[in-house]
Design an enzyme around this catalytic site. Structure first.
Site, short mmCIF file in Angstrom:
data_model
loop_
_atom_site.label_atom_id
_atom_site.label_comp_id
_atom_site.label_asym_id
_atom_site.label_seq_id
_atom_site.Cartn_x
_atom_site.Cartn_y
_atom_site.Cartn_z
N THR A 153 30.09 50.76 25.74
CA THR A 153 30.85 50.26 26.89
C THR A 153 30.50 48.78 27.08
O THR A 153 31.12 47.93 26.48
CB THR A 153 30.56 51.08 28.17
OG1 THR A 153 29.14 51.21 28.35
CG2 THR A 153 31.19 52.46 28.07
N THR A 190 22.83 55.49 32.37
CA THR A 190 24.14 55.47 31.72
C THR A 190 23.93 55.28 30.24
O THR A 190 24.13 54.20 29.71
CB THR A 190 25.04 54.38 32.28
OG1 THR A 190 25.18 54.60 33.66
CG2 THR A 190 26.43 54.47 31.68
#
Length: 402
Positions: A153, A190
Site C-alpha cells: 500500500t 497494518t
C-alpha cells in the site's frame, strides 16, 4: 543469492484497477501444488476485517492450497457483504486455479486484504485479476517479486526474505513476504505476511512455531502504535522438499530459521516507515523478566519524544531514560546505563560527559540508530524496532484518504 520460492509453490502479481496507479500491482496469488499445512496469527483488534474472520475459521488446516491478496481496499467495516466478498474471492481463486489444471476447492483458499477501510471491494475487477494471475503463476524470482508488490500500500519497496538450511541431505527453504509501513504496533499492525516453506511439519508444530516467531519479530515492531483491523501472518508448509516430518533437532533448526526470516521482515517494516529517516533498534538487557524487558523497550520505541529526538539527531538521553521510567516496570534507576550507537551517555543513574556533536553526527549520517538500555535486575533481554517520527509522516497521514 536471489530470493526464491520453496519447492511446490508458484506466485503471481497483477494490476486489476483497484489502485489508481496502473504501475502498482494490487492483487497477489500464491499457490501450492499440493495440500499444505496452514496456520495464522491475526490482529487482536476487536474491529477486524472480513478476511481475518474467514481465515480464523479456516486455520489451522492441513489442506491449504492458495492465498489470494488484494491491496487498495481492506474489506474491513463492511458487514455481511464484506464477508460474502471474502468468500467469493476464495471461491473464485479455487475455480480459476482448477481451470488452469489445479485441483482444489474454495475452503482450501485463504484471503487477505489491505488498504482503505469502510469501502466495498470492486469484485468485478478483483475477479478478473484472479483469472489473470492464475494464468501466469510461476516459480521464478520475478513472479515472487510481483506477488510481493501486489500486497503493497504505502510501502516504498517490496519486502521478501529467504533462508535455507540442510538436514540429512535435504535442503529446506523458508521464504517470506510482507507489507507494512504505518499503523504498526502493538501486536503487528497494518501488515500482512505470508511465510512459505517446503518442509513437512505437523500442524500443531507449525501453529506453535508461528506464534513464537511472531512474538519475537512482528510483535516487536512499532511505527506509531496504532493497531490495525487487518493484520495477518500466515505460514504454509507443503512438504515438497521431501524427507520425514520435522521433529527434534530438525524441527529446532526450522524454528530458528523461521524466526530469522520473520525478524528480517519485521525490521524491514519500520525501516520503511512512512516518512521515516531512521530505523531505531531498542535493546533492553538485565531485566528481571522478558515481559519487563519487552514493556520497557516498547515504551521507549513508542515515545514520540524519543522518535522526534532521533529524527532531529538529538542524543537526548533524558527522553529515553524517562520513557523507561514510566513503562510500569519496577527497577533501580541508580543502576541504569544507556548507550546510543555504542557511545555511553548515561551510567549508573547519572549522565556522563560525551561529545554531543559527534554523537549527533553519528545519528544524522546513519539510517540505523541503536539505543541500548542496561538494567541490573536479572538476565532477561528484549529487542524492539521502530522508526523515527518526521514531518513527512504527518503529511502523508494527513493526506491519506479514509
Amino acid at each position: 543469492m536471489p530470493d526464491r520460492l520453496p519447492q511446490g509453490f508458484t506466485a503471481a502479481g497483477v494490476y486489476t484497477g483497484v489502485k489508481r496507479n496502473p504501475n502498482k500491482k494490487d492483487l497477489s496469488l500464491l499457490v501450492s501444488d499440493r495440500p499444505a499445512v496452514g496456520v495464522g496469527v491475526y490482529t487482536k483488534n476487536v474491529v477486524f476485517g472480513a478476511p481475518v474472520q474467514l481465515n480464523r475459521e479456516r486455520t489451522p488446516s492441513e489442506s491449504i492450497r492458495a492465498v489470494v491478496v488484494n491491496s487498495g481496499v481492506a474489506n474491513a467495516c463492511t458487514g455481511e457483504q464484506g464477508y460474502q466478498d471474502a468468500l467469493m474471492m476464495a471461491e473464485k481463486t479455487a475455480a480459476a486455479c482448477v481451470a488452469v489444471g489445479q485441483d482444489f476447492a474454495g475452503p482450501d483458499v485463504l484471503v487477505m486484504s489491505t488498504g482503505i477501510i469502510g469501502e466495498m471491494l470492486p469484485m468485478e475487477k478483483i475477479a478478473k485479476g484472479i483469472d489473470e494471475a492464475s494464468k501466469i503463476l510461476a516459480s521464478d524470482e520475478q513472479s515472487l517479486i510481483d506477488a510481493a508488490r501486489g500486497m503493497m500500500t504505502t510501502d516504498t519497496t517490496h519486502k521478501i526474505r529467504s533462508r535455507s538450511f540442510e538436514i540429512d541431505g535435504t535442503t529446506i527453504q523458508v521464504t517470506g513476504m510482507a507489507k507494512g509501513a504505518a499503523m504498526i504496533g502493538p501486536n503487528m499492525a497494518t501488515m500482512l505476511g505470508v511465510i512459505m516453506t517446503d518442509a513437512a511439519i505437523r500442524v500443531e508444530d507449525a501453529n506453535a512455531g508461528l506464534k513464537d516467531a511472531v512474538n519475537e519479530s512482528f510483535n516487536c515492531i512499532s511505527v506509531e502504535g496504532h493497531m490495525s483491523t487487518s493484520d495477518t501472518v500466515l505460514l504454509l508448509a507443503n512438504g515438497a522438499a521431501g524427507g520425514p516430518v520435522l521433529e527434534g533437532k530438525a524441527l529446532a533448526m526450522f524454528q530458528a530459521t523461521l524466526v530469522e526470516v520473520c525478524e528480517d521482515l519485521a525490521q524491514s517494516i519500520p525501516a520503511d516507515g512512512e516518512g521515516a529517516s531512521h530505523l531505531i533498534t531498542v535493546e533492553v538487557h538485565g531485566a528481571a523478566t522478558r515481559e519487563d524487558a519487552v514493556k520497557i523497550a516498547r515504551t521507549i520505541a513508542d515515545s514520540p519524544l524519543v522518535k522526534t529526538a532521533v529524527a532531529g539527531a538529538d542524543p537526548n538521553w533524558g527522553r529515553i531514560v524517562s520513557a523507561a521510567g514510566y513503562a510500569g516496570v519496577e527497577f533501580d534507576p541508580s543502576k541504569v546505563c544507556l548507550h546510543v550507537n555504542s557511545s555511553l551517555l548515561y551510567e549508573r543513574g547519572v549522565p556522563v560527559e560525551f561529545n554531543a556533536e559527534e554523537i549527533s553526527a553519528a545519528i544524522r549520517e546513519n539510517r540505523d540508530t541503536h539505543l541500548v538500555l542496561l538494567l541490573d535486575e536479572g538476565h532477561a533481554s528484549a529487542r524492539f524496532w521502530t522508526s523515527d517520527l518526521t514531518a513527512e509522516y504527518v503529511r502523508l497521514n494527513a493526506d491519506y484518504h479514509t
